[in-house]
Design an enzyme around this catalytic site. Structure first.
Site, PDB file in Angstrom:
ATOM      1  N   ALA A  94      23.921  18.368  53.508  1.00  0.00           N
ATOM      2  CA  ALA A  94      23.922  17.026  52.904  1.00  0.00           C
ATOM      3  C   ALA A  94      22.842  16.136  53.507  1.00  0.00           C
ATOM      4  O   ALA A  94      22.230  15.332  52.804  1.00  0.00           O
ATOM      5  CB  ALA A  94      25.292  16.374  53.076  1.00  0.00           C
ATOM      6  N   GLU A  95      22.631  16.243  54.797  1.00  0.00           N
ATOM      7  CA  GLU A  95      21.688  15.366  55.486  1.00  0.00           C
ATOM      8  C   GLU A  95      20.229  15.743  55.233  1.00  0.00           C
ATOM      9  O   GLU A  95      19.406  14.875  54.967  1.00  0.00           O
ATOM     10  CB  GLU A  95      21.952  15.362  57.001  1.00  0.00           C
ATOM     11  CG  GLU A  95      23.241  14.688  57.407  1.00  0.00           C
ATOM     12  CD  GLU A  95      23.166  13.167  57.391  1.00  0.00           C
ATOM     13  OE1 GLU A  95      22.115  12.593  57.066  1.00  0.00           O
ATOM     14  OE2 GLU A  95      24.186  12.541  57.694  1.00  0.00           O
TER      15      GLU A  95
END
Length: 166
Positions: free
Chosen positions: A55-56
Site C-alpha cells: 500500500a505504501e
C-alpha cells in the site's frame, strides 16, 4: 517445507504475477526474508508488513511521497530520527533508502505503536502509522475514546489506505 506447500506457494506466486505484474512479485519475494526476520524480532505479523509495503510503496525501494516519506515502508525522516535511538542505528551512513534499514524501522515502529495503550485494533494501528498518532488521538477523542471503526476514519486517503491494507 512439504512439497504440497511448495507447489501451493508457487501457484500463488504465479497467480499474483499475472494479476500484479512479475517485477512487483519478485520484489516482494526479494525482501521476504528481511520482512520475516524483523517481523519475528518485533512480534508483528509479516503479512501485515507486506500489505503495508504494498500500500505504501508497491515495493519500490526508492519511493518518496509528496510529503517526504521515504522507502518501502514510507517512513518520515523525523519519525526515523525518533526511532534511531531505540534501534541503536548510529552514524550518518544509516539511511531510510536502505531497504533493510527501512523495513526494520517500519516494523519496529508498528511494534512500538501497537504497545501504545490507546491503540485497540488494526484500524487504529494503521491510522496512527499512516496519519500520525495525533490524528488518531483526535479522532478517538471525538468518539469519546471508543475504538475506531473503518467508517470513523475521516481522511479519504487514510480510509483508502486502511481498506487496501486490510
Amino acid at each position: 517445507m512439504k512439497l504440497r506447500y511448495k507447489a501451493y506457494l508457487i501457484g500463488i506466486i504465479f497467480a499474483a504475477a499475472l494479476v500484479y505484474g512479475f517485477p512487483r512479485i519478485m520484489r516482494t519475494l526479494m525482501y521476504y526474508e528481511t520482512i520475516k526476520e524483523f517481523s519475528d524480532k518485533y512480534d508483528v505479523d509479516a503479512g501485515l508488513v507486506i500489505a503495508i509495503i504494498w500500500a505504501e510503496s508497491g515495493f519500490v525501494t526508492h519511493a518518496k511521497s509528496h510529503k517526504g516519506a521515504v522507502g518501502l515502508m514510507q517512513i518520515m525522516p523525523a519519525t526515523f530520527e525518533y526511532l534511531k535511538q531505540d534501534l541503536k542505528f548510529e552514524g550518518e551512513t544509516v539511511s531510510l533508502k536502505d531497504p533493510r534499514v527501512n523495513i526494520e524501522a517500519g516494523v519496529y515502529y508498528l511494534h512500538k505503536l501497537r504497545k501504545e495503550k490507546y491503540i485497540n485494533n488494526d484500524i487504529e494501528l494503521l491510522v496512527a502509522y499512516n496519519s500520525g498518532r495525533g490524528t488518531l488521538l483526535e479522532w478517538k477523542k471525538a468518539k469519546g475514546g471508543m475504538p475506531l471503526e473503518h467508517d470513523d476514519v475521516q481522511f479519504n486517503e487514510t480510509k483508502t489506505y486502511v481498506k487496501r491494507v486490510m
